[in-house]
Scaffold this motif. Structure first.
Motif, PDB file in Angstrom:
ATOM      1  N   ILE A  35      -3.233 -10.048   1.668  1.00  0.00           N
ATOM      2  CA  ILE A  35      -2.860 -10.079   3.087  1.00  0.00           C
ATOM      3  C   ILE A  35      -1.353  -9.916   3.225  1.00  0.00           C
ATOM      4  N   ALA A  36      -0.605 -10.628   2.384  1.00  0.00           N
ATOM      5  CA  ALA A  36       0.859 -10.527   2.424  1.00  0.00           C
ATOM      6  C   ALA A  36       1.298  -9.086   2.217  1.00  0.00           C
ATOM      7  N   GLY A  37       0.707  -8.415   1.249  1.00  0.00           N
ATOM      8  CA  GLY A  37       1.052  -7.012   0.991  1.00  0.00           C
ATOM      9  C   GLY A  37       0.684  -6.108   2.152  1.00  0.00           C
ATOM     10  N   ASP A  38      -0.501  -6.315   2.716  1.00  0.00           N
ATOM     11  CA  ASP A  38      -0.967  -5.480   3.831  1.00  0.00           C
ATOM     12  C   ASP A  38      -0.084  -5.626   5.066  1.00  0.00           C
ATOM     13  N   LEU A  39       0.411  -6.850   5.300  1.00  0.00           N
ATOM     14  CA  LEU A  39       1.175  -7.117   6.516  1.00  0.00           C
ATOM     15  C   LEU A  39       2.686  -7.135   6.289  1.00  0.00           C
ATOM     16  N   LEU A  41       4.467  -9.233   4.602  1.00  0.00           N
ATOM     17  CA  LEU A  41       4.977 -10.588   4.754  1.00  0.00           C
ATOM     18  C   LEU A  41       4.908 -11.280   3.396  1.00  0.00           C
ATOM     19  N   SER A  42       5.576 -12.417   3.269  1.00  0.00           N
ATOM     20  CA  SER A  42       5.516 -13.150   2.005  1.00  0.00           C
ATOM     21  C   SER A  42       4.226 -13.974   1.954  1.00  0.00           C
ATOM     22  N   PRO A  43       3.740 -14.248   0.742  1.00  0.00           N
ATOM     23  CA  PRO A  43       2.565 -15.124   0.618  1.00  0.00           C
ATOM     24  C   PRO A  43       2.785 -16.487   1.281  1.00  0.00           C
ATOM     25  N   ASP A  44       4.015 -16.998   1.235  1.00  0.00           N
ATOM     26  CA  ASP A  44       4.299 -18.279   1.897  1.00  0.00           C
ATOM     27  C   ASP A  44       4.098 -18.178   3.404  1.00  0.00           C
TER      28      ASP A  44
END
Length: 77
Positions: A35-39, A41-44
């Motif tokens: 999800i982080a990669g798709d958006l 954004l960071s995993p945090d």
């Protein structure tokens, strides 16, 4: 069995657009990292969105969060 999982007066409707987007991707089986990669954004940040979504809906697990939001009809599986 336990009590049915219900959200009080559409708990999922309290979610922001971004939180709904993250929960939808969770419902589709994506991991936090995916999800982080798709958006972009960071995993945090993704974990924060999930944590906030759980707090707003009263969900105790990610699975319950997905069930509540799907049950409210706010995302499609």
């Amino acid at each position: 069995g336990g009590a049915p999982i219900e959200s009080s007066n559409g708990a999922g409707s309290k979610l922001t657009d971004r939180e709904r987007q993250v929960v939808r991707l969770l419902a589709l089986g994506s991991t936090t990292r995916q999800i982080a990669g798709d958006l972009y954004l960071s995993p945090d940040t993704i974990r924060s969105h999930v944590r906030n979504s759980m707090a707003k809906t009263g969900a105790h697990t990610r699975a319950q969060l997905v069930a509540l939001v799907l049950g409210d009809g706010l995302i499609e599986g």
